[in-house]
Design an enzyme around this catalytic site. Structure first.
Site, PDB file in Angstrom:
ATOM      1  CB  SER A  13      34.121  44.093  33.396  1.00 16.74           C
ATOM      2  OG  SER A  13      34.305  42.711  33.227  1.00 16.74           O
ATOM      3  CE  LYS A  17      33.523  40.732  36.324  1.00 15.87           C
ATOM      4  NZ  LYS A  17      34.699  40.312  35.555  1.00 15.87           N
ATOM      5  CB  SER A  36      34.830  39.711  32.270  1.00 16.18           C
ATOM      6  OG  SER A  36      35.845  40.000  33.198  1.00 16.18           O
ATOM      7  CE  LYS A  59      30.950  41.459  32.053  1.00 16.91           C
ATOM      8  NZ  LYS A  59      32.057  42.256  31.471  1.00 16.91           N
TER       9      LYS A  59
END
Length: 326
Positions: A163, A109, A106, A268
């Site tokens: 997420s 993203k 992820s 993140k």
């Protein structure tokens, strides 16, 4: 008799000599000087004490003052790949397999958010979750049932903070030209940033074909940190949102954003089995703006542990050796 007594005292001095070194190490860590037992020893032990003091002074320097250029294996970083970059100078502070091409989960993203913002799309436009956003690759769950509607801004918040895979996929699907055009834009953006070992296949990170390196991701983090929306959404600790008539609470997947010990500008996390647990951050550590990239951590808390080890190590680099009395 005197010769036997002298030999006995010399042997005693040799046995006692290493003890002040151990004490000295503890003193260096606690900054609380302790009286050496060698003061009570005879003349031969006093001579050993003088030699030991020199050793202690040298050892304290090694413990209290760690140069940032020292071997990063001292940090015992558990992540398979890692990179710490000083943003102000561009200097690499820590690296471990920084050019290994690996799945990034992820972390993807961040690129998804940049492409949406670059397109100048209306962040207040309402978009919806459809069957096309269901994860049929990994079978992950979502708190966003099919039919849920939200603004593009809310979808970006959920993608970056919690997420949410369905939110990220919906962002790509509502891009002009659809998902295929969106993925093409992701790969063009990565090339424009010099991320030549990076490839994107979809906008969530669920595909193990989304790959990059720690070096490339440091570039991506630095670029993403220039977007106020990404900085704000990725570091939001918690948000209460009304979705489909219900108030729901969503939290950040990175526990460090809730820590008073960290000053984080961008964050993140990511996880799929092929990528392990990943974490990227832009933060201020030891008065330096740094980018931290940690990839393929196996334990649930390993990436957080690595980040904290890096922080303590950088902070200790500014400490001066403690002076030892002659």
């Amino acid at each position: 008799m005197r010769r036997k007594l002298w030999l006995l005292l010399t042997s005693l001095a040799l046995v006692l000599a290493p003890l002040p070194v151990i004490v000295g190490k503890a003193e260096a860590q606690t900054n609380k000087p302790k009286q050496s037992a060698a003061k009570k020893a005879p003349a031969a032990a006093k001579q050993a004490k003088k030699t030991t003091k020199k050793t202690v002074a040298k050892h304290q320097g090694a413990v209290r003052h760690v140069a940032v250029s020292d071997d990063p294996t001292r940090l015992a970083i558990q992540s398979s790949a890692a990179l710490v970059l000083d943003q102000s100078s561009g200097r690499v502070l820590v690296e471990k397999h920084p050019d290994a091409v690996v799945p990034i989960a992820s972390i993807t993203k961040l690129m998804t958010a940049m492409v949406v913002l670059d397109a100048g799309l209306d962040m207040e436009e309402v978009i919806s979750i459809s069957n096309a956003d269901i994860d049929d690759l990994k079978g992950t769950r979502s708190r966003l049932p099919v039919g849920t509607t939200m603004t593009r801004e809310t979808a970006m918040l959920l993608a970056l903070m919690s997420s949410e895979n369905r939110a990220a996929n919906a962002l790509g699907r509502h891009y002009p030209g659809g998902l295929r055009a969106f993925v093409d834009a992701m790969n063009r953006k990565s090339r424009s940033l010099g991320m030549f070992d990076t490839r994107f296949e979809e906008p969530t990170g669920l595909s193990s074909n989304n790959v990059s390196t720690a070096h490339d991701l440091a570039r991506m983090v630095a670029a993403a940190a220039r977007y106020p929306h990404i900085r704000m959404y990725s570091t939001t600790a918690e948000a209460k949102l009304e979705l489909s008539g219900r108030i729901q609470t969503f939290g950040n997947t990175n526990a460090l954003v809730r820590s008073d010990n960290w000053q984080i500008g961008l964050s993140k996390t990511g996880y799929i089995s092929e990528a392990g647990r990943c974490l990227v951050m832009q933060a201020w550590v030891a008065d330096k703006p740094v980018v931290i990239v940690l990839l393929d951590s196996q334990g649930k808390m390993t990436r957080v542990g690595d980040a904290n080890r890096i922080k303590r190590w950088m902070e200790s680099a500014g400490l001066k050796p403690v002076a030892t009395p002659a």
